[in-house]
Design a protein around this motif. Structure first.
Motif, PDB file in Angstrom:
ATOM      1  N   GLY A  37      51.575  43.299  49.276  1.00 13.69           N
ATOM      2  CA  GLY A  37      52.430  44.461  49.057  1.00 13.69           C
ATOM      3  C   GLY A  37      51.746  45.799  49.228  1.00 13.69           C
ATOM      4  O   GLY A  37      52.349  46.848  48.977  1.00 13.69           O
ATOM      5  N   LYS A  38      50.492  45.813  49.674  1.00 11.70           N
ATOM      6  CA  LYS A  38      49.746  47.072  49.824  1.00 11.70           C
ATOM      7  C   LYS A  38      50.445  48.008  50.814  1.00 11.70           C
ATOM      8  O   LYS A  38      50.690  49.179  50.516  1.00 11.70           O
ATOM      9  CB  LYS A  38      48.319  46.778  50.295  1.00 11.70           C
ATOM     10  CG  LYS A  38      47.543  45.819  49.420  1.00 11.70           C
ATOM     11  CD  LYS A  38      46.132  45.593  49.907  1.00 11.70           C
ATOM     12  CE  LYS A  38      46.063  44.927  51.274  1.00 11.70           C
ATOM     13  NZ  LYS A  38      46.604  43.556  51.290  1.00 11.70           N
ATOM     14  N   SER A  39      50.750  47.484  51.998  1.00 13.09           N
ATOM     15  CA  SER A  39      51.390  48.316  53.030  1.00 13.09           C
ATOM     16  C   SER A  39      52.790  48.746  52.617  1.00 13.09           C
ATOM     17  O   SER A  39      53.250  49.828  52.991  1.00 13.09           O
ATOM     18  CB  SER A  39      51.456  47.552  54.359  1.00 13.09           C
ATOM     19  OG  SER A  39      50.165  47.311  54.855  1.00 13.09           O
ATOM     20  N   GLY A 414      49.333  42.055  43.890  1.00 13.21           N
ATOM     21  CA  GLY A 414      49.288  40.588  43.824  1.00 13.21           C
ATOM     22  C   GLY A 414      50.404  40.058  42.951  1.00 13.21           C
ATOM     23  O   GLY A 414      51.472  40.671  42.874  1.00 13.21           O
ATOM     24  N   PRO A 415      50.212  38.955  42.249  1.00 13.86           N
ATOM     25  CA  PRO A 415      48.950  38.193  42.224  1.00 13.86           C
ATOM     26  C   PRO A 415      48.722  37.356  43.479  1.00 13.86           C
ATOM     27  O   PRO A 415      47.597  37.031  43.826  1.00 13.86           O
ATOM     28  CB  PRO A 415      49.103  37.287  40.997  1.00 13.86           C
ATOM     29  CG  PRO A 415      50.588  37.109  40.866  1.00 13.86           C
ATOM     30  CD  PRO A 415      51.211  38.401  41.313  1.00 13.86           C
ATOM     31  N   LYS A 423      53.414  42.961  42.916  1.00 13.78           N
ATOM     32  CA  LYS A 423      53.204  43.548  41.596  1.00 13.78           C
ATOM     33  C   LYS A 423      51.847  44.244  41.558  1.00 13.78           C
ATOM     34  O   LYS A 423      50.936  43.906  42.316  1.00 13.78           O
ATOM     35  CB  LYS A 423      53.244  42.471  40.514  1.00 13.78           C
ATOM     36  CG  LYS A 423      54.591  41.769  40.384  1.00 13.78           C
ATOM     37  CD  LYS A 423      54.541  40.714  39.287  1.00 13.78           C
ATOM     38  CE  LYS A 423      55.876  39.986  39.147  1.00 13.78           C
ATOM     39  NZ  LYS A 423      55.816  38.931  38.121  1.00 13.78           N
ATOM     40  N   VAL A 424      51.720  45.222  40.662  1.00 18.07           N
ATOM     41  CA  VAL A 424      50.424  45.858  40.422  1.00 18.07           C
ATOM     42  C   VAL A 424      49.706  45.033  39.362  1.00 18.07           C
ATOM     43  O   VAL A 424      50.157  44.960  38.215  1.00 18.07           O
ATOM     44  CB  VAL A 424      50.588  47.315  39.943  1.00 18.07           C
ATOM     45  CG1 VAL A 424      49.228  47.934  39.628  1.00 18.07           C
ATOM     46  CG2 VAL A 424      51.316  48.143  40.991  1.00 18.07           C
ATOM     47  N   LEU A 433      37.655  46.108  36.406  1.00 16.12           N
ATOM     48  CA  LEU A 433      38.298  45.101  37.262  1.00 16.12           C
ATOM     49  C   LEU A 433      37.820  43.702  36.880  1.00 16.12           C
ATOM     50  O   LEU A 433      36.667  43.336  37.104  1.00 16.12           O
ATOM     51  CB  LEU A 433      37.966  45.400  38.733  1.00 16.12           C
ATOM     52  CG  LEU A 433      38.667  44.551  39.791  1.00 16.12           C
ATOM     53  CD1 LEU A 433      40.176  44.747  39.743  1.00 16.12           C
ATOM     54  CD2 LEU A 433      38.145  44.900  41.183  1.00 16.12           C
ATOM     55  N   HIS A 434      38.704  42.934  36.260  1.00 19.74           N
ATOM     56  CA  HIS A 434      38.372  41.563  35.843  1.00 19.74           C
ATOM     57  C   HIS A 434      39.558  40.652  36.104  1.00 19.74           C
ATOM     58  O   HIS A 434      40.714  41.070  36.094  1.00 19.74           O
ATOM     59  CB  HIS A 434      38.033  41.510  34.346  1.00 19.74           C
ATOM     60  CG  HIS A 434      36.873  42.383  33.965  1.00 19.74           C
ATOM     61  ND1 HIS A 434      35.581  42.161  34.398  1.00 19.74           N
ATOM     62  CD2 HIS A 434      36.826  43.500  33.197  1.00 19.74           C
ATOM     63  CE1 HIS A 434      34.789  43.091  33.902  1.00 19.74           C
ATOM     64  NE2 HIS A 434      35.516  43.934  33.170  1.00 19.74           N
ATOM     65  N   GLN A 435      39.256  39.381  36.349  1.00 17.89           N
ATOM     66  CA  GLN A 435      40.272  38.321  36.432  1.00 17.89           C
ATOM     67  C   GLN A 435      41.372  38.604  37.473  1.00 17.89           C
ATOM     68  O   GLN A 435      42.554  38.398  37.218  1.00 17.89           O
ATOM     69  CB  GLN A 435      40.902  38.082  35.052  1.00 17.89           C
ATOM     70  CG  GLN A 435      39.887  37.596  34.036  1.00 17.89           C
ATOM     71  CD  GLN A 435      40.501  37.338  32.675  1.00 17.89           C
ATOM     72  OE1 GLN A 435      41.500  37.942  32.310  1.00 17.89           O
ATOM     73  NE2 GLN A 435      39.903  36.429  31.928  1.00 17.89           N
ATOM     74  N   THR A 436      40.965  39.112  38.610  1.00 22.49           N
ATOM     75  CA  THR A 436      41.870  39.254  39.753  1.00 22.49           C
ATOM     76  C   THR A 436      41.157  38.639  40.959  1.00 22.49           C
ATOM     77  O   THR A 436      39.941  38.404  40.916  1.00 22.49           O
ATOM     78  CB  THR A 436      42.187  40.733  40.069  1.00 22.49           C
ATOM     79  OG1 THR A 436      41.019  41.347  40.649  1.00 22.49           O
ATOM     80  CG2 THR A 436      42.626  41.497  38.832  1.00 22.49           C
ATOM     81  N   PRO A 437      41.894  38.375  42.049  1.00 22.10           N
ATOM     82  CA  PRO A 437      41.218  37.830  43.242  1.00 22.10           C
ATOM     83  C   PRO A 437      40.057  38.690  43.721  1.00 22.10           C
ATOM     84  O   PRO A 437      39.013  38.164  44.111  1.00 22.10           O
ATOM     85  CB  PRO A 437      42.345  37.793  44.286  1.00 22.10           C
ATOM     86  CG  PRO A 437      43.590  37.592  43.481  1.00 22.10           C
ATOM     87  CD  PRO A 437      43.370  38.383  42.229  1.00 22.10           C
TER      88      PRO A 437
END
Length: 754
Positions: A37-39, A414-415, A423-424, A433-437
């Protein structure tokens, strides 16, 4: 607060009604899996709305001539600033487009020669290969003499009906080819080799000079006489002496494929009239100026003493300095933009925007690190910081960990990807920044392949001299995973996309080019399984296969298979409305009334790639769907339009369409482009499987994950342009850790620090 952009209720594409506050005058990196969903946030919402609001400042009659933007699906968008978008799209499709024209330096150089060159010629336009006076009379300003190659154009063993003419617009698939078959001048079923001498001359060269021959051409008003001028004269007139970039049915590459082309002997490739080339500054004519490396050109311009010349030179110098600062000092103004590598093109685009003195602008970069060597990413980061320091906001869509670490704020989407994204999942500073891809990748140790495959046989390259290659000879091992690396301009593309396929013509090339996306092209059509799906329905129902195509008999009669309607709203912003007749399905009621295994055609196309694996039994469909799943696209639906895919998804779709053969040689130009590091592992698994099945896989890559996982590494360099073109390393990843090369430096740093 005015120092934040406020976005509420974003719903474009897969966005799940999200809210965002984006701080201004910071470097903001959007990251996340490809398709997360970035773009949709950055381009389809923020940039689209800023551009839409900017056009509202113009009078209605001007706005009607400008690009028109539909209001994005969002509840609220406040405090936006004007945007400058630097996308990944290729720069300049025109074959005449060069670094000098793209950067607007050429007009200044022409002005310089018209003012202080000796002997004087005239106006600045006289120094252009596109002016009446300035263009070379022999090649028309192209710098090359192009002529049709009869043996490439015609297969003498075939008849006209069997595509003896191998150039598509003149073959039976085009109106001219159909006219040749139906006009009565030639036997359409007789092999060309069996034509009489008279008929062969008429077909290839037309009637004798001074004579005219006509053949009936069938139109809706009946047959009309049309003059036949011969295959070679027609090809020359229509496709060589016209700018083919303006012809929709053919590309410059198509024309050159059936032509011979050589440097024009009159102008030596400059495209300029010899009279223009007599005018010099400090002993150099304008063609020699254009061929200087930018570092050399900077010295020449700085040495000009004439007061008027100094004023003009100092207008060009900042643009040239920007390119040099971006590590592109080895390029020349005459370098065609179509020959730039991905990393070079990306930096040229960025440099074009660096000279602006405007501030309070939002600069949006789509993966600016794409195609850059780790050495060059450091320069990129400094450039992003300099733009921010001019009181601008910098928004970057990026997967490169170095760029992510340099951000003031990180926003991770993501997720997952596709329907599982939107979703953000994180917004904040790097340390939080923890527990994300992305967090998982940041803390994941990189290890090199310490058990490479053994090498038994080789591809041999002898004395390759393409572009800047220094007559290099090397052996590239077969049936292993090979990485070819080096800084931009070092010769990687010259070696692997020119010299290598010239010698090994069965090579399957998977490049960075576009896939020709359109709103009517879907995943199923691109992978070549849509016909099979329609045939399944046809066999099951006894109806024609065209009934199950929204481009044919099955199209909704109201929207003609588009699924949406764009009402005429005069000067107002365009508004796309879902077709009420078909509910956006694109299909007619009749087409939707037929089912296969309890599903109609729309429900079949709504299946994800993963779901389709257990639904179909046709081996071809299963194999191709499985390839999509192998490259990590299992979440996409069969009916998803290719125009809605992200850059990383397009890259993997291209790979999937090629990775269907075995026992082949694959050359992949930066396969990691557009991919999140988590997706890299999936793609590497695909390559390892390909090699295990007996294929040879050679990657042009900067990504250290791919380089570390390879069996054999070849590095070109040591620099770019004239400083490149040498083989500076050949060996295993473990051996590279003992080497002293630009790539070895970064590989050692990553392996040692993680």
């Amino acid at each position: 607060m005015n120092d934040e952009m406020i976005l509420r209720g974003l719903k474009e594409n897969n966005l799940k009604n999200i809210d965002l506050n984006i701080p201004k005058q910071k470097i903001i990196v959007f990251t996340g899996l490809s398709g997360s969903g970035k773009s949709s946030v950055v381009f389809d919402t923020l940039a689209a709305e800023s551009r839409r609001q900017m056009t509202l400042n113009y009078p209605l009659y001007v706005r009607n001539q400008m690009p028109r933007y539909e209001r994005p699906h969002a509840d609220l968008m406040k405090n936006l600033s004007p945007v400058v978008v630097v996308e990944q799209r290729a720069i300049g499709s025109n074959t005449r487009s060069s670094v000098g024209t793209y950067m607007d330096i050429d007009p200044l150089i022409r002005l310089l020669f018209s003012r202080i060159g000796t002997p004087p010629i005239g106006s600045a336009t006289d120094f252009s290969s596109q002016s009446t006076f300035g263009r070379c009379p022999a090649c028309g300003g192209f710098g090359e003499v192009v002529a049709p190659d009869l043996n490439k154009l015609v297969d003498f063993e075939k008849s006209l009906r069997d595509y003896a003419v191998k150039f598509k617009p003149l073959s039976p698939s085009g109106w001219q080819g159909r006219w040749m078959i139906t006009g009565g001048l030639f036997d359409p079923d007789l092999p060309i080799k069996d034509y009489s001498e008279e008929k062969l001359q008429l077909l290839l060269f037309g009637p004798p000079k001074g004579e005219k021959v006509y053949a009936p051409f069938h139109t809706k008003n009946g047959p009309q006489p049309h003059e036949w001028d011969g295959l070679l004269p027609r090809f020359t007139r229509l496709y060589i002496h016209r700018d083919v970039t303006k012809l929709k049915e053919v590309s410059q590459e198509d024309v050159l494929a059936v032509s011979t082309h050589a440097l024009c002997p009159t102008c030596q490739g400059s495209g300029l009239n010899p009279k223009v080339l007599e005018c010099t500054i400090r002993g150099l004519n304008i063609a020699e100026y254009d061929q200087l490396e930018l570092t050399e050109l900077l010295v020449e311009l700085s040495s000009i003493q004439d007061p008027m010349g100094e004023v003009i030179a100092w207008q060009a110098i900042p643009h040239i300095q920007q390119l040099i600062d971006m590590g592109l000092g080895y390029l020349s103004l005459s370098r065609k933009v179509g020959t730039l590598s991905g990393g070079e093109a990306q930096r040229v685009k960025i440099a074009r925007h660096l000279g602006s003195s405007l501030n309070n602008i939002t600069y949006i970069f789509d993966e600016p690190s794409a195609g850059l060597h780790p050495e060059e990413v450091e320069r990129l980061i400094q450039m992003l910081k300099s733009i921010k320091e001019q009181h601008n906001t910098v928004i970057v869509i990026e997967h490169d960990l170095s760029v992510i670490k340099a951000a003031d704020e990180i926003i991770e989407m993501g997720p997952g990807a596709g329907v599982y994204g939107g979703k953000v999942i994180y917004q904040g500073k790097l340390e939080g920044l923890h527990q994300t891809p992305t967090a998982a990748i940041l803390h994941q140790a990189l290890s090199v392949n310490n058990n490479p495959r053994r090498r038994y046989s080789y591809f041999s390259i002898d004395a390759a001299s393409n572009n800047n290659l220094k007559s290099i000879s090397l052996n590239i091992p077969k049936n292993v995973l090979v990485a070819v690396c080096g800084v931009s301009g070092s010769g990687k593309s010259s070696l692997m996309t020119e010299a290598f396929p010239d010698r090994y013509q069965d090579t399957i090339m998977v490049g960075q080019g576009s896939i020709g996306i359109s709103t009517r092209s879907t995943l199923a059509t691109y992978m070549g399984i849509m016909d099979d799906i329609r045939n399944i329905f046809s066999k099951e129902t006894g109806k024609p296969a065209g009934l199950f195509s929204f481009n044919s008999l099955g199209a909704c009669p109201v929207c003609e298979g588009k699924g949406e309607i764009l009402p005429d709203v005069a000067f107002a912003d365009p508004v796309t409305v879902r077709c009420e007749a078909c509910g956006g399905s694109r299909y007619s009621d009749e087409a939707l009334s037929y089912r296969y295994q309890l599903k109609n055609i729309v429900e079949i196309l709504a299946l994800t790639v993963d779901e389709a694996m257990s639904y179909f039994t046709v081996p071809k469909i299963i194999k191709r769907v499985n390839t999509l799943r192998d490259v990590g696209l299992g979440y996409l639906t069969l009916g998803q339009t290719t125009s809605s895919l992200s850059g990383g998804e397009v890259q993997r779709l291209k790979l999937a369409s090629h990775l269907q053969k075995e026992g082949q040689t694959y050359v992949l130009d930066e396969p990691s482009l557009g991919l999140h590091a988590e997706d890299n592992g999936k793609l590497l698994d695909v390559f390892q499987t390909l090699v295990n099945r007996g294929n040879s896989v050679i990657m042009i890559e900067h990504n250290l994950d791919f380089i570390a996982a390879s069996d054999w590494i070849i590095e070109l360099g040591p620099g770019g342009g004239k400083q490149g073109g040498h083989v500076i390393f050949e060996g295993t990843p473990e051996e590279m850790l003992q080497a002293e090369t630009p790539t070895a430096k970064w590989l050692k740093a990553v392996v040692n620090t993680l």
